[in-house]
Enzyme design. Structure first.
Site, PDB file in Angstrom:
ATOM      1  CE  LYS A 296      39.321  28.984  62.902  1.00 22.65           C
ATOM      2  NZ  LYS A 296      39.653  29.923  64.006  1.00 22.65           N
TER       3      LYS A 296
ATOM      4  CG  ASP B  11      43.459  32.293  65.563  1.00 20.17           C
ATOM      5  OD1 ASP B  11      43.883  33.339  65.047  1.00 20.17           O
ATOM      6  OD2 ASP B  11      42.460  31.690  65.145  1.00 20.17           O
TER       7      ASP B  11
ATOM      8  N   GLY C  71      35.092  29.009  69.402  1.00 17.57           N
ATOM      9  CA  GLY C  71      36.336  28.493  68.862  1.00 17.57           C
ATOM     10  C   GLY C  71      37.550  29.334  69.223  1.00 17.57           C
TER      11      GLY C  71
END
Length: 282
Positions: free
Chosen positions: A76, A116, A142
């Site tokens: 990510k 998210d 995360g």
């Protein structure tokens, strides 16, 4: 696919491809997206992949004209240097989970976001959470980063990060202007949020609740980001105590729907999103 309309055109040379990249791919995205492609008759195909070379994989997204790419851990942060544009949702937390390739640009143009973060912000608004209420967030990984930043950026200024890992917990709390504590202990808050694997099916703490009964009883709202199962021990306890809840199933469905819309330009209905989410988690 059960419950689908099966109106997707046969795969052909013009079929647009979307993928996911993860160290350990799951079936969730594959089932969610392909279900809706069938349901809505869209000429798309979704496939999960693993890679040990993220730079080469993103190069492949460009070279092969891949339309969309979901990104999971541990990639990510690494992909941020490999894209052309980073939207505020990803910039806010220095993490990407979605890449859209503008295929009208020769060689492609990669735009990164974090759905998210977007999903959590949307759920805060949908459930009418009051920004004056203190929030107690358990976790510092995360996803906790995305959840905590979404609360802070939605105006929640009184927050506490609970994490056994002092380094990551204290760093996250400091960045957001929140307090840090290694244990919940006697702390309570109006909004409880679990962003740890506690309660996750198949994990070592699957039968445990992230917060003790007294902490749940003192809360106004309980939010568990764990999606499998949706009815975690924490959510079950909160329902039994008569508390409003937000489940991980809501998070995973909404973030996937945000990805789906970015890839296809089509926004599924709430009913279609719920159907696809249930299918993906079955």
């Amino acid at each position: 696919m059960s419950g689908a309309d099966n109106r997707r055109p046969p795969i052909n040379k013009d079929t647009k491809v979307c993928i996911s990249l993860a160290a350990r791919p799951s079936n969730h995205g594959t089932r969610f997206h392909n279900y809706l492609y069938d349901k809505l008759g869209l000429d798309f195909l979704y496939k999960a992949f693993s890679t040990t070379d993220i730079a080469a994989a993103i190069g492949g997204v460009r070279a092969l004209g891949i339309r969309g790419c979901s990104v999971s851990m541990p990639f990510k942060q690494d992909v941020m240097a490999l894209v052309d544009e980073i939207e505020p949702s990803a910039r806010a937390i220095d993490a990407v989970n979605t890449i859209v390739n503008d295929l009208s640009v020769p060689g492609g143009y990669l735009v990164a976001s974090n759905t998210d973060y977007i999903a959590v912000q949307a759920l805060i608004e949908q459930h009418g959470l009051a920004e004056d209420d203190p929030v107690l967030i358990r976790g510092s990984g995360g996803m906790a980063n995305a959840v905590a930043a979404a609360f802070r950026d939605n105006g929640f200024r009184r927050g506490t990060i609970v994490a056994r890992n002092r380094d990551t917990g204290a760093a996250l709390a400091s960045r957001l202007g929140y307090e840090y504590t290694p244990e919940v202990a006697e702390r309570t808050a109006a909004i409880l949020v679990n962003v740890t694997p506690i309660g996750m099916a198949g994990g070592p703490e699957a039968q445990l609740s992230a917060f003790e009964p007294g902490t749940v009883e003192a809360a106004a709202v309980v939010f568990d980001v764990v999606a499998m199962p949706a009815e975690t021990p924490l959510i079950v306890a909160a329902r039994s105590a008569g508390k409003p809840v937000i489940t991980g199933a809501e998070v995973i469905a909404l973030q996937a729907a945000e990805q789906f819309e970015r890839y296809t330009g089509v926004r599924p209905t709430a009913e279609q999103i719920a159907e696809a989410s249930a299918f993906s988690r079955a």
